[in-house]
Write an enzyme that holds these catalytic residues in place. Sequence first.
Site, PDB file in Angstrom:
ATOM      1  N   ASP A 102      -1.183  -1.559  -9.925  1.00  8.22           N
ATOM      2  CA  ASP A 102      -0.657  -0.518 -11.019  1.00  8.22           C
ATOM      3  C   ASP A 102      -1.796   0.475 -11.367  1.00  8.22           C
ATOM      4  OD1 ASP A 102      -2.720  -2.308 -11.964  1.00  8.22           O
ATOM      5  OD2 ASP A 102      -1.850  -2.323 -14.193  1.00  8.22           O
ATOM      6  N   GLU A 103      -2.466   0.767 -10.318  1.00  5.95           N
ATOM      7  CA  GLU A 103      -3.561   1.862 -10.512  1.00  5.95           C
ATOM      8  C   GLU A 103      -3.601   2.808  -9.136  1.00  5.95           C
ATOM      9  OE1 GLU A 103      -7.065   0.579 -13.157  1.00  5.95           O
ATOM     10  OE2 GLU A 103      -6.825  -1.207 -11.845  1.00  5.95           O
TER      11      GLU A 103
END
Length: 422
Positions: A102-103
């Site tokens: 998610d990054e």
Amino acid sequence: MIAMVDCNSFYASCEQVFRPDLWGKPVVVLSNNDGCIIAANKEAKQLAHIPMFEAVYKIKHILIENKVTFFSSNYTLYGEMSQRVMNILETFSPSVEVYSIDEAFLDVKGLSYIDMRMYGFEIKERIYRYTGLPVGVGIAPTKVLAKLANRMAKKIPKHEHVYVMDTDAKRIAALEWADIGDIWGIGRKHVKRLQAIGVFKAIDFVKLPLAWVRKEMTVVGERLWKELRGESCLEFMAVPNPKKAIGTAKSFGQKLPDLGRIEEACAYYITEVAEVLRAQKSCATYIHVAVYTNYHSTIDKQYSNRITVTMPIPTNDTFALIAQARKALHHIYKPGFRYKKVAVNLTGLIPEHYVQGNLFEKRSKISDSNLMHTLDVLNRKFGKTTVSSAMIGTRVEEWELIKKERSPRYTTQWRELMKIGV
């Protein structure tokens, strides 16, 4: 300048995208086998009496009383949604470093002529418009500062999830705002050591002598120190380095006493890691297999063992790896125990074009790359394990993870597509 884009409450947000009735309501996601809470949205986090990583069976009544919706982990859905986000980010920069599910970091140093704050808002709004996922965007001169800017973007409401640290005054203000434990790369042990000498804020850390940082925190701490002072030291990796080891270790949904079902689970896990191995065009020299009983149980006899096997020829052939893993499992399995987990790990990874043959192995034992490629294409197109080794069997539901509350795989399975009534 470097941009750090981070999805907010990613697992819970993925669930809410397909459940608009849950918008604004507390949602949590459970670990494998529905063991404990591993993710929560902001509404759930505001309920202080719902602790993270607490066993679900201890607090299930609290979740129900507070009308918290809980989901089993749906990694297929999360992985596909993550890929959508990364694809969108690639339209904003030719250099994207995927840091986690998610990054991601974006190299935006060639875009100094544009308004960075508007650029950040455009990233945020396009991702939300195309995927429904909320994100935070932090932009700064270095990776560590970009992580800090991202944290400020999400923690300080006036920034509206976008913050640009484009002046030295903003950098100093950010260091004065951040606690030492907020800094990416400074773990708990270093936090305690730094606090013991009076370093509580990030600004205190950058005021320390470089010689002390280098001595007490090695070269890793030195890089963090320099990054916080605006000097870029962490390499930008748009193409990730190949993994040095690939493995998986999952608990069974129920304890298994018989070798047959454990073999099937082991074959399934080998199939998973072999696909990852081929995706990075590597071959494995060693395969490690381990079995475990449940050490938390007070009624079961306890046993665990592991073994390492050297492959005759380094390979990424699923069938060859399963054959060796099966032999290894027969060496360490003991009857009379109820097993909770089997683990497989591939190491000694080398590029597939560096593999040397073995004088004592017949040609027929060398991996058939065309067959493996065909399997991968079919499974990508029609779904996981559409074509697989017969060793996996047909009893997956007897040993697979408990996932009673798993949501449908809306984006990857035709039979699980969302249905809308008219």
